[in-house]
Scaffold this motif. Structure first.
Motif, mmCIF file in Angstrom:
data_model
loop_
_atom_site.group_PDB
_atom_site.id
_atom_site.type_symbol
_atom_site.label_atom_id
_atom_site.label_comp_id
_atom_site.label_asym_id
_atom_site.label_seq_id
_atom_site.Cartn_x
_atom_site.Cartn_y
_atom_site.Cartn_z
ATOM 1 N N GLY A 37 0.843 -1.112 0.213
ATOM 2 C CA GLY A 37 -0.119 -0.096 0.026
ATOM 3 C C GLY A 37 0.826 1.379 -0.027
ATOM 4 N N SER A 77 -7.190 -6.790 5.927
ATOM 5 C CA SER A 77 -7.881 -5.168 5.288
ATOM 6 C C SER A 77 -8.031 -5.426 3.739
ATOM 7 N N ASP A 79 -10.358 -4.468 1.272
ATOM 8 C CA ASP A 79 -11.680 -3.472 1.097
ATOM 9 C C ASP A 79 -11.932 -3.731 -0.588
ATOM 10 N N ASN A 80 -10.836 -3.409 -1.195
ATOM 11 C CA ASN A 80 -11.197 -3.386 -2.731
ATOM 12 C C ASN A 80 -10.755 -4.670 -3.585
ATOM 13 N N TRP A 82 -8.509 -7.219 -5.300
ATOM 14 C CA TRP A 82 -7.109 -7.689 -5.618
ATOM 15 C C TRP A 82 -7.203 -8.964 -6.218
ATOM 16 N N PRO A 123 -3.600 -5.297 -7.087
ATOM 17 C CA PRO A 123 -4.830 -4.284 -6.914
ATOM 18 C C PRO A 123 -5.143 -3.803 -7.970
ATOM 19 N N THR A 125 -6.783 -0.868 -6.901
ATOM 20 C CA THR A 125 -6.367 0.498 -6.224
ATOM 21 C C THR A 125 -5.027 0.319 -5.470
ATOM 22 N N ASP A 128 -4.370 0.930 -1.884
ATOM 23 C CA ASP A 128 -5.189 0.104 -0.825
ATOM 24 C C ASP A 128 -3.937 -0.659 0.238
ATOM 25 N N HIS A 264 -15.938 -2.082 -3.944
ATOM 26 C CA HIS A 264 -15.561 -2.723 -2.550
ATOM 27 C C HIS A 264 -16.752 -3.507 -2.166
#
Length: 674
Positions: A37, A77, A79-80, A82, A123, A125, A128, A264
């Protein structure tokens, strides 16, 4: 430039996969846990506080395989999106979740080749922040690793034995949630311990004994049975009964998401359709973030058209708040979500076709860091500082995936705004982003000319939301009735009648939900409180006669709130430890000039009053009207140049005994003195 972390694993030999009980199964491809991240996360003690990159690539030696193998991963964690990419081809996506957990992912036959291979965690994002690692290759299929057996489940309507969409929850020993794999047919959605089906499905799970529950939202019964999976496949049938009479109303969820279009959560667009049918949602508003999603496409693909009416909506997600609007044309441009002005945002939504606009979770993500928090909503006067205009139709009083420890906290905000004169109605929603979070757990019941869930008039439903002719609930259904007809949102002329205002409150709940207390509020003050007996295992359907005394000069709004016990079954997990229902306001006109809010009446009277006339008016007013007039007259005196201390003394004299006897007025005065 994209930063990436690349690890190489040499030819370590092909080890036999460990048993499922082995905490470190298979062959380690990368034994470390990595923080990926762009932000420091010192609270994640299992991995470095500083990020090591924005993706993870692992090179390793292996061989081709003719059957499915498994990849074991520890993760936190997520959330988005992957993606797990093996040798350039996506094979799976990481399952979302906040905690540090173990996950297993299937490697389809032929994913690996003889020699050097690469598995990548990529990812959508890159910023993230996640933990990924302890990646291990298990050279066995899921059926071998987990010792799976088939279970066929059928859920039927007890009235005619017809197949019924439902949620099925399976719980193992010690409350564990078993893996559910290889579900058929297509109209299913599964997560650990949860299966949504359109009447019938077959799923595979580890052998063992399970408690099995079937539910269909808060209008139906709960059925349960034990099932044991051994050497042979098993089958199970569960029957549900409708226990809550909603004739004349349809169940609406105004706030729904998919991973596919919100980016997400974990529910695909197809899975979302099965969950809607399974929870008995009849009017389903798609509200992905800044995206106009048409559920109808996916609903038709699965053949679920007869169970609900889909609506294209959009959660217009801005820096100053989130706003649901609907209906929209999915081909139309999006609303101005980059604006920082609520009036501009809402006007843009209406220009694009929105017939209903809702302010979502007004105290999210926290009491202070939220639309109401940033503008310091005063729960005594309903005023904002700095001022905030709310040109929306409604706001969420129930959002079943937002934690509210105090069931009535948002209601105090709403009551203050109603007293101030903001015409704002309540909605209930789920805001579900995942398969496991029950859609429709928070819901809005909307009057409808048809009980056919496939033929709901969307424009009429939007009008009902705008006019407050709805009620909301989290497990409980409550309706206010006058002369046997729904009364929410209506105005009643009581200018020539000094008697108390009388209405009936009908409270309903299935046998597994337990309403316990009714509070009737008039202008935000508790006017009546009634206790409800617990009906263990039996559906509740009780109609209460309520009398609300009315002050001579005071118009009033009346809201009934029903509070219930926390849900005590794993079949319908709820974030908040209570159940709840509320009506939208009924408005009472005491002077024959139409309903006027306490704040509007005070604002009209304060500029033209004297000390003597204001004192006489205070003597006639109820507490809520007195608070509004006190605030308005104090503002008037200060605008006239009266020194603050003098203005307060004049106000206290005019109030008389109310200055100390009414708790809210005493609080207002004490605050002004500070």
């Amino acid at each position: 430039m994209r930063i990436r972390l690349v690890l190489a694993v040499g030819a370590l030999g092909l080890l036999a996969a460990a048993s499922l009980q082995d905490p470190r199964p298979g062959r380690a491809l990368d034994a470390r846990l990595h923080h990926l991240g762009n932000d420091r996360t010192p609270e994640w003690t299992e991995a470095p506080a500083d990020p090591e990159g924005q993706r993870l690539d692992i090179d390793f030696e292996s061989r081709t395989h003719a059957t499915d193998w498994m990849l074991y991963v520890r993760q936190r964690s997520i959330d988005n999106v992957w993606r797990i990419v093996v040798n350039g081809k996506e094979v799976a996506r990481l399952v979302p979740g906040a905690e540090l957990v173990e996950r297993w992912y299937s490697l389809p036959a032929g994913s690996l080749r003889d020699g050097t291979n690469r598995v990548s965690f990529v990812p959508d994002t890159p910023t993230d922040d996640v933990v990924i690692g302890d990646v291990r290759l298990v050279e066995r299929s899921a059926r071998e690793v987990f010792d799976l057996q088939k279970l066929s489940i059928r859920v039927v309507d007890a009235s005619d034995a017809s197949p019924l969409p439902a949620r099925v929850t399976l719980v193992g020993q010690g409350g564990t949630k078993p893996l559910l794999l290889f579900a058929t047919p297509a109209a299913t959605a599964t997560r650990d311990g949860v299966l949504y089906l359109d009447g019938e499905a077959t799923v595979e799970l580890p052998r063992g004994t399970y408690a099995c529950f079937a539910t269909r939202g808060s209008e139906w019964s709960l059925a349960s049975s034990a099932v044991t999976l051994g050497a042979s496949p098993a089958s199970l049938e569960l029957a549900l009964r409708r226990e809550v009479d909603t004739a004349g109303f349809v169940a609406c969820d105004t706030h729904l998401h998919t991973l596919q279009f919100s980016g997400h959560g974990d529910a695909s667009a197809l899975e979302r359709q099965v969950t809607l049918a399974g929870e008995g949602v009849e009017l389903a508003v798609a509200t992905d973030h800044n995206h106009q999603t048409d559920y109808g496409i996916f609903q038709r693909e699965l053949g679920l058209q007869r169970w609900y009416t889909p609506v294209v909506g959009n959660e217009v997600t801005t820096d100053i708040g989130h706003f649901n609007g609907f209906p929209f044309d999915p081909a139309m441009p999006r609303a101005p979500f980059r604006s920082r002005d609520i009036v501009t945002i809402v006007q843009g939504m209406r220009e694009l076709g929105a017939q209903a606009v809702i302010l979502n979770h007004p105290r999210w993500p926290s009491t202070t860091d939220s639309p109401f928090g940033h503008h310091h909503l005063d729960r005594l006067t309903g005023r904002f500082d700095p001022p905030l205009e709310l040109p929306v139709d409604a706001t969420e009083m129930i959002n079943s995936t937002t934690e509210e420890l105090d069931a009535l906290a948002l209601f105090r905000d709403w009551f203050a705004l109603l007293n101030r004169g903001v015409r704002l109605f309540a909605v209930g929603s789920s805001d579900s982003h995942t398969v496991g979070e029950p859609v429709g757990q928070g819901r809005t019941w909307i009057p409808s000319s048809t009980d056919d869930p496939a033929a709901i008039d969307v424009s009429a439903a939007c009008a009902a939301i705008r006019e407050g002719r709805t009620s909301i609930g989290l497990g409980i259904f409550a309706t206010a009735l006058v002369d046997g007809r729904p009364a929410m949102g209506l105005t009643f002329d009581r200018s020539s009648d000094a008697a108390p205002f009388v209405f009936d409150l009908r409270v309903q709940a299935p046998g597994w939900i337990h309403p316990r207390k009714v509070t009737v509020f008039a202008n935000g003050r508790a006017a009546a409180t009634l206790e409800l007996e617990r009906t263990d295992g039996k559906a509740l359907d009780r109609t209460l006669r309520v009398e609300v005394p009315l002050a001579a000069r005071n118009d009033a709004w009346i809201v009934a709130v029903v509070e219930g016990e926390a849900i005590d079954t794993p079949a319908w997990p709820s974030l908040n430890k209570y159940t709840l229902a509320a009506t939208n306001p009924m408005f009472i006109d005491r002077d024959g000039n139409g309903y006027t809010s306490p704040g509007s009446a005070a604002s009209a009277f304060a500029p033209k009053t004297t000390d003597a006339t204001v004192a006489a008016r205070f003597a006639e007013l109820d507490g809520a009207h007195s608070v509004q007039l006190a605030a308005a007259w104090l503002t008037t005196l200060r605008a006239q140049g009266v020194e603050r201390g003098v203005a307060l003394e004049r106000l206290k004299r005019a109030l008389g005994p109310k200055a100390s006897e009414d708790a809210e007025i005493a609080e207002l005065l004490a605050r002004e003195l500070r």
